[in-house]
Motif scaffolding. Sequence first.
Motif, PDB file in Angstrom:
ATOM      1  N   ARG A   1      -8.370 -16.646 -63.588  1.00 52.53           N
ATOM      2  CA  ARG A   1      -8.710 -17.582 -62.536  1.00 52.53           C
ATOM      3  C   ARG A   1      -7.446 -18.107 -61.879  1.00 52.53           C
ATOM      4  O   ARG A   1      -6.450 -18.365 -62.529  1.00 52.53           O
TER       5      ARG A   1
ATOM      6  N   THR B   1      -5.665 -20.893 -59.061  1.00 45.55           N
ATOM      7  CA  THR B   1      -5.766 -22.086 -58.226  1.00 45.55           C
ATOM      8  C   THR B   1      -4.937 -21.828 -56.990  1.00 45.55           C
ATOM      9  O   THR B   1      -3.789 -21.428 -57.086  1.00 45.55           O
TER      10      THR B   1
ATOM     11  N   GLN C   1     -12.646 -27.939 -52.375  1.00 47.70           N
ATOM     12  CA  GLN C   1     -13.032 -27.004 -53.426  1.00 47.70           C
ATOM     13  C   GLN C   1     -13.821 -25.875 -52.766  1.00 47.70           C
ATOM     14  O   GLN C   1     -15.031 -25.969 -52.577  1.00 47.70           O
TER      15      GLN C   1
ATOM     16  N   PRO D   1     -14.336 -21.449 -52.658  1.00 48.14           N
ATOM     17  CA  PRO D   1     -14.047 -20.218 -53.386  1.00 48.14           C
ATOM     18  C   PRO D   1     -12.921 -19.415 -52.738  1.00 48.14           C
ATOM     19  O   PRO D   1     -12.905 -19.223 -51.518  1.00 48.14           O
TER      20      PRO D   1
ATOM     21  N   THR E   1      -9.968 -21.072 -56.768  1.00 43.16           N
ATOM     22  CA  THR E   1     -10.402 -22.183 -55.928  1.00 43.16           C
ATOM     23  C   THR E   1      -9.301 -22.606 -54.964  1.00 43.16           C
ATOM     24  O   THR E   1      -8.148 -22.772 -55.376  1.00 43.16           O
TER      25      THR E   1
ATOM     26  N   THR F   1      -7.778 -25.535 -53.282  1.00 47.56           N
ATOM     27  CA  THR F   1      -7.825 -26.934 -53.694  1.00 47.56           C
ATOM     28  C   THR F   1      -7.289 -27.908 -52.668  1.00 47.56           C
ATOM     29  O   THR F   1      -7.565 -29.094 -52.764  1.00 47.56           O
TER      30      THR F   1
END
Length: 313
Positions: A2, A4, A278, A280, A308, A310
Amino acid sequence: MRLTCVMVIGLVLSAVPSGWSDSYGFDPAKMMPVSAVRAGMHGTARTVFSGVDIEEFNIEVLGVLPKFQDGSDVILIRILDGPVVEQRMGVFAGMSGTPVFIGGRLIGAIAFTWTFEKQPIAGVTPIESMLRAFEKQGRNGQEESSAAAAAPRRNSTVKLAGHEVTGVQVVSAQFNRAFVNGNTLALRPVTTPIFCAGFSGKTIDQLNDLFGGYGIKAIAGPGNMRQQIETELQPGAAVGVQLVSGDFDINSVGTVTYREGNRILAFGHPLMKLGQTQLPLTTAWVHEVVAKMDFSFRMASGITAVGTLTQDT
């Protein structure tokens, strides 16, 4: 893994990642400060023109000029070869965030364009400015550090189309002149395309009325890829932001500027100035770059959600 996402000045993380070298993350082994950039330097840039393959092309620095809006500098470059030059497409929509290197060190991200006679000239947001915006956001919007504020500034003069350019003004997408005045170049953020699948032409026109002031262009385009294609978000890779999915798809696309672990910087300018958000973050497949005299853009689809977005500041 994942991720950020940090799009600066696009998106910013809420906390400084471990491993970035100093108080605002500048790593002199990997990055070159804007104070060291000189007119006449040659380097390379990386982006995707088709599929997921990152291609490299050559650039020349024209100069470093002050950007009037916020006091930070803009590095002015000319693209020397590759599809941008060969197809006379100019700096195309979706190219935002394209990393630029000199001697293997990152100087910043292509973020601004000058459309005069389709010359392949771009404005680069210095990596220092991107990282300082990151730090400023991480400290809840306080003023940037004294070290950043005291960074040396150096002006140069660039000759373009018979003008002695000593400064840059960032203008809106509606501004249609090459120069603000005799000595000030007009640059606008590279247009951000949003690809709309399943919408009527009338709805897309309405979206353009809504988003036009943000430098966003709604385009009838493909939805998300059904085939899962393995690719890594690394500097130069296409990156997507998924705004809508389901019966209708709306995806934006830009380019990754820098990655450290599971955090990235991308775009080089604000998307919609949403602040903390937030949304995708996806890998992306580039179908083709559509070269047009009035508006060239990179047609792309999202592939897989990997993290994400952010911050959009």
